[in-house]
Design a protein around this motif. Structure first.
Motif, PDB file in Angstrom:
ATOM      1  N   ALA B  23     -20.980  -6.689  14.920  1.00  0.00           N
ATOM      2  CA  ALA B  23     -20.766  -7.615  16.026  1.00  0.00           C
ATOM      3  C   ALA B  23     -19.272  -7.821  16.231  1.00  0.00           C
ATOM      4  CB  ALA B  23     -21.440  -8.948  15.725  1.00  0.00           C
ATOM      5  N   PRO B  30     -20.211 -12.670  22.407  1.00  0.00           N
ATOM      6  CA  PRO B  30     -20.515 -11.765  21.293  1.00  0.00           C
ATOM      7  C   PRO B  30     -21.190 -10.477  21.764  1.00  0.00           C
ATOM      8  CG  PRO B  30     -22.000 -13.658  21.284  1.00  0.00           C
ATOM      9  CD  PRO B  30     -21.081 -13.855  22.437  1.00  0.00           C
ATOM     10  N   HIS B  48     -24.914  -9.218  21.897  1.00  0.00           N
ATOM     11  CA  HIS B  48     -25.342  -9.491  20.521  1.00  0.00           C
ATOM     12  C   HIS B  48     -26.448 -10.553  20.521  1.00  0.00           C
ATOM     13  CE1 HIS B  48     -25.021  -9.929  16.246  1.00  0.00           C
ATOM     14  NE2 HIS B  48     -24.188 -10.943  16.209  1.00  0.00           N
ATOM     15  N   SER B  53     -34.814 -15.408  21.192  1.00  0.00           N
ATOM     16  CA  SER B  53     -34.558 -16.547  20.306  1.00  0.00           C
ATOM     17  C   SER B  53     -33.259 -17.261  20.655  1.00  0.00           C
ATOM     18  CB  SER B  53     -34.454 -16.049  18.862  1.00  0.00           C
ATOM     19  OG  SER B  53     -33.362 -15.141  18.752  1.00  0.00           O
ATOM     20  N   GLY B  54     -32.398 -16.585  21.431  1.00  0.00           N
ATOM     21  CA  GLY B  54     -31.092 -17.153  21.720  1.00  0.00           C
ATOM     22  C   GLY B  54     -30.103 -16.983  20.576  1.00  0.00           C
ATOM     23  N   ALA B  55     -30.534 -16.413  19.450  1.00  0.00           N
ATOM     24  CA  ALA B  55     -29.637 -16.273  18.300  1.00  0.00           C
ATOM     25  C   ALA B  55     -28.793 -15.004  18.431  1.00  0.00           C
ATOM     26  CB  ALA B  55     -30.452 -16.221  17.014  1.00  0.00           C
ATOM     27  N   ASN B  56     -27.585 -15.047  17.867  1.00  0.00           N
ATOM     28  CA  ASN B  56     -26.691 -13.893  17.938  1.00  0.00           C
ATOM     29  C   ASN B  56     -26.935 -12.974  16.750  1.00  0.00           C
ATOM     30  OD1 ASN B  56     -25.338 -14.499  20.352  1.00  0.00           O
ATOM     31  ND2 ASN B  56     -24.205 -16.110  19.281  1.00  0.00           N
ATOM     32  N   VAL B  57     -27.866 -12.039  16.926  1.00  0.00           N
ATOM     33  CA  VAL B  57     -28.329 -11.258  15.770  1.00  0.00           C
ATOM     34  C   VAL B  57     -28.577  -9.782  16.060  1.00  0.00           C
ATOM     35  CG1 VAL B  57     -29.428 -13.231  14.638  1.00  0.00           C
ATOM     36  CG2 VAL B  57     -30.736 -11.902  16.289  1.00  0.00           C
ATOM     37  N   ARG B  60     -27.597  -6.832  13.917  1.00  0.00           N
ATOM     38  CA  ARG B  60     -28.165  -6.710  12.575  1.00  0.00           C
ATOM     39  C   ARG B  60     -29.573  -6.122  12.588  1.00  0.00           C
ATOM     40  NH1 ARG B  60     -26.980 -12.846  11.116  1.00  0.00           N
ATOM     41  NH2 ARG B  60     -25.152 -13.009  12.464  1.00  0.00           N
ATOM     42  N   ALA B  73     -34.096  -2.746  17.112  1.00  0.00           N
ATOM     43  CA  ALA B  73     -35.190  -3.717  17.012  1.00  0.00           C
ATOM     44  C   ALA B  73     -34.584  -5.062  16.638  1.00  0.00           C
ATOM     45  CB  ALA B  73     -36.193  -3.269  15.948  1.00  0.00           C
ATOM     46  N   PRO B  75     -33.928  -8.293  14.818  1.00  0.00           N
ATOM     47  CA  PRO B  75     -34.317  -8.620  13.443  1.00  0.00           C
ATOM     48  C   PRO B  75     -35.204  -9.858  13.375  1.00  0.00           C
ATOM     49  CG  PRO B  75     -31.999  -9.143  13.805  1.00  0.00           C
ATOM     50  CD  PRO B  75     -32.487  -8.450  15.046  1.00  0.00           C
ATOM     51  N   LEU B  76     -35.291 -10.624  14.449  1.00  0.00           N
ATOM     52  CA  LEU B  76     -36.110 -11.837  14.369  1.00  0.00           C
ATOM     53  C   LEU B  76     -37.559 -11.570  14.738  1.00  0.00           C
ATOM     54  CD1 LEU B  76     -33.664 -14.618  15.494  1.00  0.00           C
ATOM     55  CD2 LEU B  76     -35.059 -14.604  13.419  1.00  0.00           C
ATOM     56  N   LYS B  78     -38.608  -8.556  16.365  1.00  0.00           N
ATOM     57  CA  LYS B  78     -38.897  -7.113  16.358  1.00  0.00           C
ATOM     58  C   LYS B  78     -39.100  -6.443  17.712  1.00  0.00           C
ATOM     59  CE  LYS B  78     -39.071  -7.828  11.900  1.00  0.00           C
ATOM     60  NZ  LYS B  78     -37.834  -7.769  11.139  1.00  0.00           N
ATOM     61  N   HIS B  80     -37.996  -4.219  20.833  1.00  0.00           N
ATOM     62  CA  HIS B  80     -37.020  -3.136  20.896  1.00  0.00           C
ATOM     63  C   HIS B  80     -36.223  -3.211  22.199  1.00  0.00           C
ATOM     64  CE1 HIS B  80     -40.157  -1.625  18.160  1.00  0.00           C
ATOM     65  NE2 HIS B  80     -39.128  -1.141  17.508  1.00  0.00           N
TER      66      HIS B  80
END
Ligand SMILES: Cc1cc2nc3c(=O)[nH]c(=O)nc-3n(C[C@H](O)[C@H](O)[C@H](O)COP(=O)(O)OP(=O)(O)OC[C@H]3O[C@@H](n4cnc5c(N)ncnc54)[C@H](O)[C@@H]3O)c2cc1C
Ligand code: SF4
Ligand code: SF4
Ligand code: FES
Lengths: 835, 122
Positions: B23, B30, B48, B53-57, B60, B73, B75-76, B78, B80
């Motif tokens: 990231a 991000p 990112h 979920s709104g999360a920056n992930v 990862r 995919a 990570p929260l 799944k 794609h």
């Protein structure tokens, strides 16, 4: 009987294949074998050489191991060039000594042809054949902007792709009017050119280079006969190969007019004690620049040295199928319609970019050759028609028409005769496959292991699978389900392939046994298999991209992108000092703290970049990772047992700690939980675990395959009154058998229910050793115990690994803006609706 | 008028992890940069932020290909996302931002919309 000496010159693909064949044959016992290789490295897979630029190492590409050579008693001399043969005395010369031989095998391959152009010896003029060549190209490419490949054939285009991957602006310069002149016709070549230019590789045809001089804007300038020129920083010559016959030539063996060591049908040269195989050999005026014919020669020679005069080398099919810069290209048999009377059928869809040409016999009954560009989906079917002389359908054009326009579906495996060659690398026919299945092979993996089909160039993978599936179905076997679109295997089959072939990276596995790049289904499965087999650190560079984020960052991701941390507290026993450290760390980083159901403490809300700092502190206080993130052993829960409890009959805490220390870190198809109770009152709830241990007056009772969660299941009594050692040995075996044979994400309960014979079968395997694998399972487990490392300890000590934990690699002080917090019951928690 | 953009240098080749993402922080927020050395092009950049979920992930997530489309995919949950177009394969109405990315010497650069600073300066 005195032992004779057999010497092999050249440790390339074919030389190695010969050794594999010969060492497995009876005659090997009569010979001391010596091998000389000019390259520094042990034989490697040259066909996939380009993957070296994509991150594969020599180890990934290696065809065998040094251990294998020493097990076979082969004397291996790498980095030692053979410089002369004294045929009268049967002696070989190298710079380091002389060696007597009784039988000599030349497997010296070929060398790249560099056209005699003035300036071709400039240091940035390179070739593309060996790992050393690729190192030289990589070195030359640093600081370079553009690169030219001379030669628009198969290897030239592959080299151009490599230059592109190295970040260079790539050009291809071809003397002929089209690309791949040997395999393609004008239309096919034009389409390929168009596609390759779209990908940003510039193609220049009908260019004859006259000389190479210093450049003005780049390192070099290539001048062409038509007065034009091209400036470039490096040049890779890929203008064809020439058989490496210098040694044979100097010793007076018969050599072809245009090079190549002349051989007969049994690979003997003009000297009956000298044999030649692979690309250096010339059979009926023909050189075979592919690996499959070389392998056939290797097998023929091995047979001949065993006194078998029946098997003979009788030429080889030179059809090829490949993907160049992502573009499918296929060429079969007589692609240029040179057979008298041959007729053509062409299909050319410029819109879709598909070109197909069939060359058929005068009577329209047989397929002589074909050309495909843009889409190879018809290749397997056409190849089978051509190779096996299957009579063409009445309207042969249906074979190359799209199905929407009345095209015929692909040739089903049922239509193939028993003699149809399925894998040309290893000479496996459909009949061989049926025999293997009738002899007990019941899945693709075992057919491959038995027949070696599809373990060479890999071109036959799809066809082999179709044939195996079809034959299995005919015999009423339910065809096992593929893991995902990338692997036609179950987890168990993949485990077997990894273990048996000693595969250590995902790249190697997918290259040899799968297709595409992988996905979030197969990558973690393979990561877990590799970890179970070899127990390497999960953050080793090769393994990083295989893991779920939780495994990668060794913590559990929560809904706002932060992580929770669970240190190991074996058996739930913790000193006050350690408990204080947990409290201090949680306080310092404002982590939400909760006791888990597994007798541990979970700390929530750490950001990515905080993880290594936090672990540094925990490790300093003596904590280890708890693997709460992994498909591995979680906790071994225990009651206090005989130490404190008035009913206790054994030290349940001591045993729990012992078990937890033994199995911690082991990667499994799913999480594994255990518990130990100190008497039958069962306060640790052991019967709801994968492995439950309950103390008795005489030792321990073991229960297996229980679980809580969504579908709770009581564990089954497996063995009674075991001593400490018996208990551990029994668990070792069940755990390893589970690790080896279970499917992806299968808990022990489901696994056991799916074993044919269920609990009784499992008891036979483990307690009675009915498969004879008990010792092997224990040994495997022992190896894993011995190589255990706390992943977090390894990670915090390695600056390269710590780099992975930067939240934003270019902005260390930047915090994640969406992580908003509020306070509830005295602790911090995320704001529920994210902005 | 074409919005003004600039090629922002975000990291170097050494920061990339083969077959995986990292990231970076850009003027546009991000961004996840992926490096898939076994295909061409090898570099991809998408937002990112996981839209579900709104999360920056997203950096990862696990990368790979589905029917040859390069994907990551989440990570929260799944889902794609195509690395080329940003479209979610499970729900085509959802798409994340993508950014042109290029390798300039040792630098990775992203083309991001330029934040208009003149009004602030005035
Ligand atoms: C980039 C690339 C891509 C390819 N792709 C394909 C493909 O897709 N399909 C296919 O079928 N084929 C392909 N090939 C061709 C294939 O690699 C060869 O057919 C195969 O390697 C030939 O095996 P060999 O053992 O005869 O020769 P090599 O593998 O070349 O081995 C010969 C070895 O002998 C050594 N040697 C030579 N002289 C001496 C000496 N005097 N003393 C000691 N050692 C000596 C050499 O150093 C070399 O290591 C490709 C080749 C390249 C370079
Ligand atoms: S299981 Fe038995 S030993 Fe353990 S706490 Fe309960 S009563 Fe005591
Ligand atoms: S029970 Fe459901 S909510 Fe609770 S931790 Fe497990 S998955 Fe999360
Ligand atoms: S044809 Fe090469 S592996 Fe089967």
């Amino acid at each position: 009987m005195s032992t004779k000496t057999l010497i092999v010159v050249g440790n390339g693909m074919v030389g190695h294949h010969f050794l594999e064949q010969f060492c497995a044959s009876p005659a090997a016992a009569d010979f001391q074998i010596i091998v000389f290789g000019e390259e520094k490295q042990l034989a490697y897979d040259r066909v996939h050489l380009s993957e070296y630029f994509g991150g594969s190492t020599h180890a990934d590409l290696a065809m065998g191991t040094v251990e294998w050579y020493s097990e076979q008693g082969i004397q291996l001399h790498l980095n030692e060039q053979v410089t002369g043969i004294d045929r009268d005395n049967q002696v070989l010369e190298t710079p380091r000594g002389s060696y007597r031989y009784d039988e000599l095998v030349l497997a010296t391959g070929s060398y790249p042809f560099v056209p005699p152009i003035q300036g071709n010896d400039h240091p940035h003029c390179l070739v593309y054949r060996t790992l050393d060549d690729l190192d030289a190209i990589r070195a030359s490419a640093s600081g370079a902007r553009t690169g030219v490949v001379v030669g628009g054939g198969l290897l030239g285009l592959e080299a151009a792709n490599a230059l592109k991957c190295l970040g260079l602006e790539a050009h291809v310069v071809e003397f002929a009017p089209r690309l791949m002149p040997v395999q393609l016709d004008t239309d096919g070549g034009a389409l390929l050119r168009h596609k390759i230019e779209e990908l940003g590789v510039q193609v220049h045809t009908e260019k004859a280079t006259t000389d190479i001089t210093e450049g003005e804007d780049a390192r070099l300038r290539m001048n062409f006969s038509d007065q034009s020129f091209l400036e470039t920083d490096l040049i890779v010559f890929s203008a064809g190969i020439r058989p490496q016959d210098a040694l044979a030539r100097a010793s007076g063996l018969a050599i072809g007019e245009r090079g190549g060591i002349v051989i007969d049908n049994h690979c003997a040269t003009s000297d009956p004690h000298i044999h030649a195989i692979g690309e250096c050999a010339l059979w009926e005026q023909k050189i075979f620049g592919l690996v499959a014919p070389g392998y056939t020669m290797a097998r023929t020679l091995s047979a001949a040295l065993n006194g078998d005069r029946e098997s003979a080398f009788t030429g080889a099919d030179m059809s090829t199928k490949l993907k160049l810069l992502g573009v499918d290209v296929g060429s079969i048999g007589d692609a240029h319609a040179q057979t008298p009377g041959a007729r053509n059928i062409r299909f050319n869809d410029e819109q879709a970019g598909h070109y197909r040409r069939m060359v058929i016999s005068e009577d329209g009954k047989t397929l002589l050759g074909a050309i495909l560009v843009g889409d190879n989906s018809h290749y397997d079917t056409l190849l089978q028609y051509a190779l096996n002389g299957i009579t063409l359908p009445e309207n042969p054009e249906t074979l190359i028409l799209p199905e929407s326009q009345g095209g015929a579906p692909a040739l089903g495996p049922d239509a193939l005769p028993e003699t149809a060659s399925i894998c040309s690398c290893h000479n496996v026919t459909k009949g061989d496959i049926c025999t293997a299945i009738d002899a007990g092979c019941s899945d693709l993996g075992s057919v491959k292991a038995e027949t070696k089909a599809s373990t060479g160039c890999g071109g036959c993978t799809a066809l082999l699978k179709n044939v195996v599936d079809c034959e299995l179905e005919k015999r009423g076997v339910e065809v096992s389900k593929d893991l995902c679109e990338h692997f036609p295997y179950s987890r168990q089959e993949l485990f077997h392939l990894v273990k048996v072939n000693g595969i250590r990276t995902f790249r190697t596995l997918i290259r040899q046994h799968g297709t595409g790049q992988g996905c979030d289904i197969c990558k973690p499965v393979v990561g877990s298999i590799l970890a179970s087999c070899w127990n390497e650190h999960i953050l080793a560079t090769d393994h990083v991209p295989l893991q779920d984020t939780n495994d990668t960052f060794m913590a559990n991701m929560q809904k706002n992108g932060t992580y929770s941390i669970v240190p190991r507290i074996p058996g739930g026993e913790i000193t006050p000092d350690k408990l204080i450290v947990l409290g201090q760390v949680a306080k310092e980083y404002d982590l939400y703290t909760k006791i888990t159901g597994g007798q541990r403490v979970d700390l929530f809300g750490a950001t990515l970049s905080q993880l290594p700092e936090i672990w540094e502190k925990l490790i300093a206080a003596g904590f280890e990772t708890g693997h709460a993130y992994g498909k591995s052993l979680r906790t071994v829960k225990s009651c206090v047992g005989s130490t404190w409890c008035r009913y206790g009959v054994q030290d349940s805490v001591g045993m729990a700690i012992r078990l937890e220390d033994r199995y911690k870190g082991l990667r499994a198809p799913h999480k594994v939980k255990m518990a130990v109770s100190g008497c039958t009152r069962e306060c640790a709830e052991a019967q709801s675990k994968d492995f439950g241990v309950i103390a008795t007056e005489n030792g321990w009772n073991l229960y297996v395959c229980g679980n809580g969660g969504m579908r709770p299941r009581h564990a089954d009594l497996f063995a009674t009154d075991l001593s400490d050692e018996e208990l551990i040995r029994t668990i070792d075996r069940v755990v390893m058998f589970y690790v080896r044979t279970a499917d992806r994400l299968q808990r022990t309960s489901v696994w056991m229910e799916n074993l044919e014979g269920g609990l009784d079968y499992l008891k036979q395997v483990v307690l009675e050793d009915s498969l004879g694998i008990g010792a092997e399972l224990e040994e495997h487990m022992e190896g894993i115990v011995d190589t255990y490392q706390c992943e977090w300890k390894t990670a915090v000590e390695d600056p390269e690994k710590r780099k992975r934990f930067r939240e934003f690699v270019n902005a260390p002080s930047q915090t994640d803006p969406v992580q908003e917090w509020t306070v509830e019951r005295g602790q911090r928690r995320p704001v529920l609706e994210s902005a | 008028m074409k919005p003004r953009t600039r090629w922002e240098a975000v990291c170097t080749v050494d920061d990339l992890v083969p077959e995986s993402g990292i990231a970076v922080w850009t003027e546009d927020g991000p961004v996840a940069v992926f490096y898939l050395p076994h295909r061409l092009p090898a570099l991809f950049a998408i937002s990112h932020t996981d839209p579900f979920s709104g999360a920056n992930v997203l950096a990862r997530g696990i990368t790979g290909d589905l029917k040859r489309e390069p994907v990551v995919a989440s990570p929260l949950y799944k889902q794609h996302f195509s690395l080329r177009t940003g479209v979610c394969l499970e729900d085509e109405s959802v798409r994340v931002k993508t950014y042109p990315v290029l390798l300039d010497g040792n630098q990775i650069r992203l083309e991001v919309p330029e934040i208009r600073r003149d009004s602030i300066a005035a």
